[in-house]
Design a protein around this motif. Structure first.
Motif, PDB file in Angstrom:
ATOM      1  N   ARG A 166      58.067  27.988  31.100  1.00 31.15           N
ATOM      2  CA  ARG A 166      57.505  29.226  30.541  1.00 31.15           C
ATOM      3  C   ARG A 166      57.408  30.314  31.599  1.00 31.15           C
ATOM      4  O   ARG A 166      57.379  31.507  31.276  1.00 31.15           O
ATOM      5  N   LEU A 167      57.365  29.907  32.894  1.00 29.25           N
ATOM      6  CA  LEU A 167      57.195  30.874  33.972  1.00 29.25           C
ATOM      7  C   LEU A 167      58.512  31.322  34.598  1.00 29.25           C
ATOM      8  O   LEU A 167      58.512  32.250  35.413  1.00 29.25           O
ATOM      9  N   ARG A 168      59.618  30.691  34.242  1.00 27.85           N
ATOM     10  CA  ARG A 168      60.887  30.992  34.908  1.00 27.85           C
ATOM     11  C   ARG A 168      61.248  32.479  34.736  1.00 27.85           C
ATOM     12  O   ARG A 168      61.289  32.998  33.628  1.00 27.85           O
ATOM     13  N   GLY A 169      61.456  33.133  35.872  1.00 31.86           N
ATOM     14  CA  GLY A 169      61.841  34.538  35.854  1.00 31.86           C
ATOM     15  C   GLY A 169      60.717  35.503  35.547  1.00 31.86           C
ATOM     16  O   GLY A 169      60.957  36.716  35.405  1.00 31.86           O
ATOM     17  N   ALA A 170      59.486  34.995  35.459  1.00 30.37           N
ATOM     18  CA  ALA A 170      58.362  35.862  35.065  1.00 30.37           C
ATOM     19  C   ALA A 170      57.805  36.621  36.268  1.00 30.37           C
ATOM     20  O   ALA A 170      57.909  36.181  37.411  1.00 30.37           O
ATOM     21  N   ARG A 171      57.210  37.752  35.987  1.00 31.60           N
ATOM     22  CA  ARG A 171      56.501  38.546  36.981  1.00 31.60           C
ATOM     23  C   ARG A 171      55.014  38.219  36.828  1.00 31.60           C
ATOM     24  O   ARG A 171      54.402  38.529  35.804  1.00 31.60           O
ATOM     25  N   LEU A 172      54.431  37.552  37.846  1.00 27.98           N
ATOM     26  CA  LEU A 172      53.068  37.064  37.749  1.00 27.98           C
ATOM     27  C   LEU A 172      52.098  37.958  38.520  1.00 27.98           C
ATOM     28  O   LEU A 172      52.505  38.717  39.400  1.00 27.98           O
ATOM     29  N   ALA A 173      50.819  37.858  38.181  1.00 29.25           N
ATOM     30  CA  ALA A 173      49.801  38.712  38.787  1.00 29.25           C
ATOM     31  C   ALA A 173      48.805  37.878  39.580  1.00 29.25           C
ATOM     32  O   ALA A 173      48.633  36.677  39.350  1.00 29.25           O
ATOM     33  N   PHE A 174      48.139  38.523  40.540  1.00 35.83           N
ATOM     34  CA  PHE A 174      47.038  37.907  41.274  1.00 35.83           C
ATOM     35  C   PHE A 174      46.119  39.019  41.775  1.00 35.83           C
ATOM     36  O   PHE A 174      46.497  40.209  41.772  1.00 35.83           O
ATOM     37  N   GLY A 175      44.900  38.648  42.171  1.00 35.99           N
ATOM     38  CA  GLY A 175      43.956  39.622  42.699  1.00 35.99           C
ATOM     39  C   GLY A 175      43.869  39.512  44.206  1.00 35.99           C
ATOM     40  O   GLY A 175      43.673  38.424  44.750  1.00 35.99           O
ATOM     41  N   LYS A 176      44.003  40.644  44.897  1.00 38.54           N
ATOM     42  CA  LYS A 176      43.966  40.637  46.355  1.00 38.54           C
ATOM     43  C   LYS A 176      42.543  40.479  46.887  1.00 38.54           C
ATOM     44  O   LYS A 176      42.344  40.049  48.021  1.00 38.54           O
ATOM     45  N   GLY A 177      41.549  40.830  46.062  1.00 37.45           N
ATOM     46  CA  GLY A 177      40.154  40.765  46.488  1.00 37.45           C
ATOM     47  C   GLY A 177      39.627  42.135  46.857  1.00 37.45           C
ATOM     48  O   GLY A 177      40.280  42.883  47.585  1.00 37.45           O
ATOM     49  N   CYS A 178      38.446  42.481  46.327  1.00 34.29           N
ATOM     50  CA  CYS A 178      37.832  43.777  46.608  1.00 34.29           C
ATOM     51  C   CYS A 178      36.323  43.675  46.392  1.00 34.29           C
ATOM     52  O   CYS A 178      35.802  42.624  46.005  1.00 34.29           O
TER      53      CYS A 178
END
Length: 563
Positions: free
Chosen positions: A478-490
């Motif tokens: 399901r993740l192949r080729g996907a653009r994923l997100a994350f939080g850098k922290g703030c």
């Protein structure tokens, strides 16, 4: 000030309509929003643009029997501002206006924004030693004036220092009634609710008091007062929750109701004696933060439709499973809100009743006096209900009574503790329910977990790599080729990269092959295979779809789901 009997009977929508501020169509639109999202009808009327905040304030004052004050013309006096500390003013949204009289006969006049917040008037009488008279003002202007006259809220360090200085050498029971300790606890609770904490932990160790907030499922330690203030703080908590202040050797349970930042908040209190002293945990039940809308739970459209169809069942059992704190009760409330209308009688049996929901008959459990789930359920069946919510099926008696209720034409919604949806079958059998009764009554099992959502203020993106796809097996495709997100922290997310939580689900509907498998005693693995073949989306896959949508991270999904 007493409330006139007529005002006590009139609803705010009708008062606003009588005064010519809103039409019936506007009231009905606001009521519809309230049924979906909870909250106060007045707030919905303002949000929808039907009523001005100032007009709402006047009618709320009339309803509560309080004087209305025009804050655009109010000029607080210096002696009034000095009578109430900044922490109390900010935490409880209260603005002192004037002081009249002399010595013991002094009267403090204050403005509040919420007519339900009259409890703060009693607290102010206690801390100021004056007679306190409340009046009602518009909330937005009230907050502006508090900021103007008090400045920013005092730091927790300053509040702790004042409490340590002024209440450090006083008997704990006397210190519990001292203004510095009252102010300190108010400040801790205000900050907890502002930071969206679900629990506040007061833990006592030799020579140390530790205070921690649980936010989005994780614990964070905050600056704590010196250890010698622990008995006074615990005594103050007991005073607020009507517990025995002198009893320090036995656990006690209580409840505190507050209005903080114009939001009604209940705190469920549990004290626990330890070898170094008595501690407590306060569970925050913020009624304004509870959404009773299925769409707000993070459900896919197809899953939301499935749950809505389950709400309409004429009979049968619907189970929601998951660990403690996974939002099971909130999901059940959201389901029941879909059918909460005068034509349907809904009774809930809970331990304890966490949220007061209008239109539902809610019954608390009390095992200490023999008011158990099974006993109450048998009584509930004689109350002619259409739908019944059981807070938890925890033993064979409760399970048997739920089955009996279903067989006699009722729809039963309940929670159980299992790891996934198919495992609920095994759990019911372990409780002594015969497989043929399960196949005759059980309609669906909904498994649920909460995953943290990525902070919107520090969200960034990356491309999913092949190693990650292979690590997750077939689900990883399901993740192949996907653009994923994350939080850098703030600062907004305490540098965790996450802010808030959403639910992921797997919904197992019992079709004929699954019922036949249960009837012949099939293993959980076979039931799971049949459910997936019938279209059940597993918790892991549901979570990964949230990952692809940029809502959460792979790490969160792996942490909360099983292979």
């Amino acid at each position: 000030m007493s409330v006139p009997p007529q005002a006590a009977r009139e609803l705010i929508g009708q008062l606003l309509k009588k005064a010519g501020h809103v039409k019936e169509s506007g009231v009905q639109e606001a009521l519809a929003e309230q049924r979906k999202h909870g909250g106060l009808i007045g707030a919905h009327l303002v949000t929808l643009g039907h009523v001005k905040p100032s007009d709402l304030a006047v009618q709320l004052a009339h309803q509560a029997g309080l004087e209305a004050v025009d804050l655009s013309r109010a000029v607080p006096t210096d002696d009034a501002i000095e009578a109430v500390d900044a922490t109390t003013a900010h935490a409880f949204n209260v603005l002192p206006l004037s002081v009249t009289g002399k010595a013991a006969g002094r009267v403090l006049r204050v403005a509040i924004a919420d007519p339900m917040n009259v409890a703060v008037l009693e607290d102010l009488r206690f801390t100021t030693g004056m007679t306190v008279v409340g009046c009602l003002g518009e909330g937005g202007r009230l907050r502006e004036l508090i900021e103007q006259h008090y400045g920013a809220e005092e730091s927790l360090s300053d509040v702790i220092a004042a409490a340590a200085r002024d209440a450090g050498n006083v008997d704990p029971q006397d210190a519990a009634a001292s203004a510095p300790v009252v102010r300190l606890l108010n400040s801790i609770l205000h900050r907890a609710i502002r930071d969206r904490a679900s629990d506040v932990h007061f833990e006592v160790f030799p020579g140390e008091l530790r205070i921690r907030y649980r936010v989005d499922g994780s614990l964070y330690e905050i600056e704590a007062p010196p250890a010698h203030l622990a008995p006074a703080i615990l005594a103050r908590i007991k005073v607020m929750s009507d517990l025995d202040i002198a009893e320090t050797k036995l656990p006690q349970d209580g409840r505190i109701s507050l209005v903080i930042d114009s939001r009604p908040v209940d705190l469920r209190v549990a004290t626990l004696p330890g070898i170094a002293g008595e501690g407590a945990v306060l569970r925050v039940l913020d009624r304004s933060a509870v959404s009773l809308d299925l769409a707000a739970l993070g459900l896919e459209h197809e899953d939301a439709q499935k749950l809505r169809s389950l709400c309409e069942l004429p009979h049968g059992i619907v189970l929601v499973t998951g660990p403690t704190g996974s939002g099971k009760t909130t999901t059940l409330y959201a389901m029941l809100s879909e059918i909460n209308d005068p034509s349907t009688k809904i009774i809930t049996v809970e331990d304890p009743v966490e949220y007061d929901i209008e239109g539902l008959v809610q019954v608390p459990i009390n095992d200490e006096i023999g008011v158990t789930y099974a006993k109450v359920l048998r009584t509930v069946l004689r109350q002619d209900p259409d739908k019944i919510l059981v807070g938890e099926i925890r033993d064979g008696d409760t399970a048997s009574t739920a089955v009996e209720a279903s067989l006699t034409g009722h729809t039963v919604f309940a929670t159980v503790h299992t790891n996934d949806a198919p495992s609920a079958i095994t759990r019911l059998i372990d409780m002594g329910i015969q497989p043929f009764l399960i196949t005759a009554t059980l309609e669906a099992v909904v498994a649920q977990r909460l995953v943290r959502t990525i902070c919107a203020d520090c969200k960034d993106h990356y491309d999913a790599d092949e190693d990650l796809v292979r690590e997750l097996g077939s689900d990883g495709e399901r993740l192949r080729g996907a653009r994923l997100a994350f939080g850098k922290g703030c600062d907004e997310c305490f540098h965790t990269g996450y802010r808030g939580r959403t639910a992921i689900h797997e919904i197992m509907l019992l079709d004929r092959p699954i019922r036949e498998a249960i009837g012949r005693g099939a293993a959980t693995a076979e039931v799971r295979r049949l459910a997936i073949a019938a279209g059940m989306r597993t918790l892991r896959l549901s979570g990964l779809e949230r990952v692809v949508a940029g809502v959460t991270t792979v790490d969160e999904v792996i942490r909360e789901t099983m292979m």
